[in-house]
Design an enzyme around this catalytic site. Structure first.
Site, mmCIF file in Angstrom:
data_model
loop_
_atom_site.group_PDB
_atom_site.id
_atom_site.type_symbol
_atom_site.label_atom_id
_atom_site.label_comp_id
_atom_site.label_asym_id
_atom_site.label_seq_id
_atom_site.Cartn_x
_atom_site.Cartn_y
_atom_site.Cartn_z
ATOM 1 N N LYS A 11 19.641 15.289 -5.728
ATOM 2 C CA LYS A 11 18.863 16.460 -6.162
ATOM 3 C C LYS A 11 19.756 17.414 -6.962
ATOM 4 O O LYS A 11 20.643 16.962 -7.684
ATOM 5 C CB LYS A 11 18.189 17.122 -4.959
ATOM 6 C CG LYS A 11 17.401 16.093 -4.125
ATOM 7 C CD LYS A 11 16.508 16.687 -3.083
ATOM 8 C CE LYS A 11 15.797 15.561 -2.326
ATOM 9 N NZ LYS A 11 14.832 16.043 -1.348
ATOM 10 N N HIS A 95 9.073 11.763 -8.000
ATOM 11 C CA HIS A 95 9.482 12.377 -6.730
ATOM 12 C C HIS A 95 8.553 13.542 -6.415
ATOM 13 O O HIS A 95 8.097 14.246 -7.312
ATOM 14 C CB HIS A 95 10.937 12.854 -6.829
ATOM 15 C CG HIS A 95 11.465 13.287 -5.499
ATOM 16 N ND1 HIS A 95 11.199 14.526 -4.974
ATOM 17 C CD2 HIS A 95 12.206 12.625 -4.571
ATOM 18 C CE1 HIS A 95 11.767 14.604 -3.779
ATOM 19 N NE2 HIS A 95 12.373 13.473 -3.506
ATOM 20 N N GLU A 97 9.005 16.418 -5.361
ATOM 21 C CA GLU A 97 9.422 17.733 -5.868
ATOM 22 C C GLU A 97 9.054 17.879 -7.344
ATOM 23 O O GLU A 97 8.736 18.975 -7.815
ATOM 24 C CB GLU A 97 10.928 17.934 -5.635
ATOM 25 C CG GLU A 97 11.219 18.206 -4.157
ATOM 26 C CD GLU A 97 12.576 17.724 -3.679
ATOM 27 O OE1 GLU A 97 13.470 17.486 -4.504
ATOM 28 O OE2 GLU A 97 12.725 17.586 -2.443
ATOM 29 N N GLY A 173 13.172 16.600 3.724
ATOM 30 C CA GLY A 173 13.983 17.786 3.947
ATOM 31 C C GLY A 173 13.553 18.617 5.144
ATOM 32 O O GLY A 173 13.965 19.755 5.304
ATOM 33 N N SER A 213 13.940 12.517 5.409
ATOM 34 C CA SER A 213 14.799 12.796 6.564
ATOM 35 C C SER A 213 15.412 11.536 7.183
ATOM 36 O O SER A 213 15.527 11.424 8.405
ATOM 37 C CB SER A 213 14.051 13.614 7.620
ATOM 38 O OG SER A 213 13.652 14.863 7.084
HETATM 39 P P1 PGA Z 1 15.609 14.044 2.549
HETATM 40 O O1 PGA Z 1 15.055 13.801 1.051
HETATM 41 O O2 PGA Z 1 16.337 12.806 2.948
HETATM 42 O O3 PGA Z 1 16.509 15.241 2.444
HETATM 43 O O4 PGA Z 1 14.406 14.291 3.405
HETATM 44 C C1 PGA Z 1 14.552 12.559 0.672
HETATM 45 C C2 PGA Z 1 14.089 12.610 -0.748
HETATM 46 O O5 PGA Z 1 13.555 13.654 -1.173
HETATM 47 O O6 PGA Z 1 14.248 11.623 -1.498
#
Ligand code: PGA
Length: 253
Positions: A11, A95, A97, A173, A213
């Site tokens: 990220k 993704h 996001e 996250g 996560s």
């Molecule tokens: P995370 O993110 O492992 O921090 O939950 C995964 C991702 O967004 O690819």
């Protein structure tokens, strides 16, 4: 029959110097790892340096996003061709996001994924439902819609360079992971849809990563599910020890 693929999605983190420090450690410790493919997705400004440092290793350099056009009047954008020029061999598209904060839609994700494949790179197409969608019983419908759009421009030949990442938005996250059974249910559904689109033999070869996560403590249970073929790891990929433990957990028993 599928080699699991574990990718660290960094990220918006790490300077070039920090990125190089981390990949140097990964290179030293994962150089000899067998039975699992590994990739890292640094910020775009670090792709070139990271790819150079990883030259001659089996660790792939990935990009986190791209535009669908190869060149032209698209201020601020990066094309798959330029990402390849910088040393990337995979691009993550769609993704959550990007969908949530930058307006990516199933249609634009489909254009990006097709452009990535056409440029000769591998595409990691992300799909996943929000908490409201899961609670409303719409998980599989949302995934179907995202798959239909995301894969619209990828044909059978292109599917050889396709990876799907199932990432429930509520698990990203948040420290809240899907249970292995919850994830497996969606992964199996995705493989059914891939078989309808590309045929069973092709679908059986497509890796479906889980993301959300993933940590050293839960990786092994997730990876032991039949249709979970690796992971897209955010937070836990920023520390060498955690990421290495996850990679090792993804090796077939
Ligand atoms: P995370 O993110 O492992 O921090 O939950 C995964 C991702 O967004 O690819």
């Amino acid at each position: 029959m599928r080699t699991p693929f574990v990718v660290g999605n960094w990220k918006l983190n790490k300077t070039i110097a920090e990125a190089l420090a981390l990949v140097t450690e990964l290179k030293n410790q994962l150089g000899a790892v067998k039975g699992v493919a590994v990739g890292v997705a640094p910020v775009a400004t670090a792709i070139h340096s990271v790819a150079k440092r990883l030259e001659g290793t089996q660790i792939a350099t990935c990009a986190q996003n791209c535009h669908w056009e190869a060149s032209g009047a698209w201020t601020g954008e990066l094309s798959p061709q330029l990402l390849a020029d910088a040393g990337a061999s995979w691009v993550i598209v769609g993704h959550s996001e990007r969908r949530q904060f930058f307006g990516d839609t199933s249609e634009s994700v489909g254009k990006k994924a097709a452009a990535v494949i056409q440029a000769g790179l591998g595409a990691i197409v992300c799909v996943g439902e929000s908490l409201a969608e899961r609670d409303g019983g719409r998980t599989l419908g949302v995934v179907d819609e995202q798959l239909a759009g995301g894969l619209a421009g990828i044909d059978l030949a292109g599917a050889a360079r396709l990876v799907i990442a199932y990432e429930p938005v509520w698990a990203i996250g948040t420290g809240r992971t899907a249970t292995p059974a919850q994830a497996q249910e969606v992964h199996a559904h995705i493989r059914t849809r891939l078989a309808e689109r590309y045929g069973q033999a092709c679908a059986d070869g497509i890796r479906i990563q889980y993301g959300g996560s993933v940590k050293p403590s839960n990786a092994e249970a997730l990876m032991s599910e039949r249709d979970i073929d690796g992971a897209l790891v955010g937070g836990a990929s920023l520390e060498a020890a955690d990421f290495i433990a996850i990679v090792k957990a993804a090796r077939p028993a």
